[in-house]
Design an enzyme around this catalytic site. Sequence first.
Site, PDB file in Angstrom:
ATOM      1  N   ASP A  85       3.947  -1.679   4.360  1.00  0.00           N
ATOM      2  CA  ASP A  85       4.072  -2.771   3.414  1.00  0.00           C
ATOM      3  C   ASP A  85       2.724  -3.488   3.426  1.00  0.00           C
ATOM      4  OD1 ASP A  85       4.521  -5.156   2.058  1.00  0.00           O
ATOM      5  OD2 ASP A  85       6.536  -5.430   2.877  1.00  0.00           O
ATOM      6  N   TYR A  91       1.742 -11.932 -11.702  1.00  0.00           N
ATOM      7  CA  TYR A  91       1.169 -10.622 -12.038  1.00  0.00           C
ATOM      8  C   TYR A  91      -0.147 -10.786 -12.796  1.00  0.00           C
ATOM      9  CZ  TYR A  91       1.189  -5.704 -13.553  1.00  0.00           C
ATOM     10  OH  TYR A  91       0.875  -4.375 -13.773  1.00  0.00           O
ATOM     11  N   ASN A 119      -3.588   0.876  -6.206  1.00  0.00           N
ATOM     12  CA  ASN A 119      -2.580   0.988  -7.261  1.00  0.00           C
ATOM     13  C   ASN A 119      -1.320   0.178  -6.996  1.00  0.00           C
ATOM     14  OD1 ASN A 119      -0.934   2.461  -9.463  1.00  0.00           O
ATOM     15  ND2 ASN A 119       0.140   2.998  -7.566  1.00  0.00           N
ATOM     16  N   ASP A 124       2.672   4.298   0.873  1.00  0.00           N
ATOM     17  CA  ASP A 124       3.756   3.634   0.153  1.00  0.00           C
ATOM     18  C   ASP A 124       4.603   2.874   1.162  1.00  0.00           C
ATOM     19  OD1 ASP A 124       4.873   4.148  -2.908  1.00  0.00           O
ATOM     20  OD2 ASP A 124       6.432   3.418  -1.545  1.00  0.00           O
TER      21      ASP A 124
END
Length: 259
Positions: free
Chosen positions: A69, A154, A89, A48
């Site tokens: 990142d 997106y 994910n 993460d």
Amino acid sequence: MTREFADDPTGRVDLSGSAALVTGAGSGIGLACARRLATAGCLVHVLDHDEHAATAAAAEVGGRAHVLDLVDESGIARLPAEVDILVNNAGLQHMAPIHEFPTDVFTRIQRVMVTAPFLLMRHCLPNMYVRGWGRVINISSVHGVRASADKSAYVAAKHALEGLSKVAALEGGPHGVTSNCVDPGYVRTPLLEGQLAAQARSNDIPEHEVAERVFLRHSAIKRLIEPEEVAAVVGWLCGPDSDYLTGAAIPIDGAWTAR
């Protein structure tokens, strides 16, 4: 070569001795996947960009935290490559019409949600091929096969991820590696909560009406999806009953795409 699985009368998959890398695992769907895989006996590498979230999640599931990142391409090379399961994910959202969409934000979304999964596949697939077994699971979206206004970056990223997953399926099949997308509708996550204000503005409605009038408008099942429901499909994809399923996109959308 096929992987041997222990029989479990509960129907749960036994992944003892396996390792997984889950991106965006500090919260939401990623955390639910990390929990599910860890419960099955898998060593989970929790990735993460939020150090606190990654550390907390890794401690909870007995895994290993990695803070990165995913825009940082050089950092991907430092991640563990010897994993049996890769769950792509991590994602982010920004809403604006195309003529107002910031170019730098569009580019960042593609790098995190398309380029990073490609680089992670390139990083992890060779070791899966050597072992003759592996799972690449891409958390896509209903927006991988449908479009919505104000979500150009997106939607473009998720459509690209679907294509990338199919190529990985074709290449990985002869090596015992499957690649599939999981396509949920609206899931109860921090990413979804962050859309409330933007959706209210875009649709000129109060925030408290967004869930019913926007998120659930196309779904026959009028409730949000829970992260654990997505993770359950991910867990099943790692088991022996899905050995012949590859190159697919599994909808968890309450019949949204049935229309």
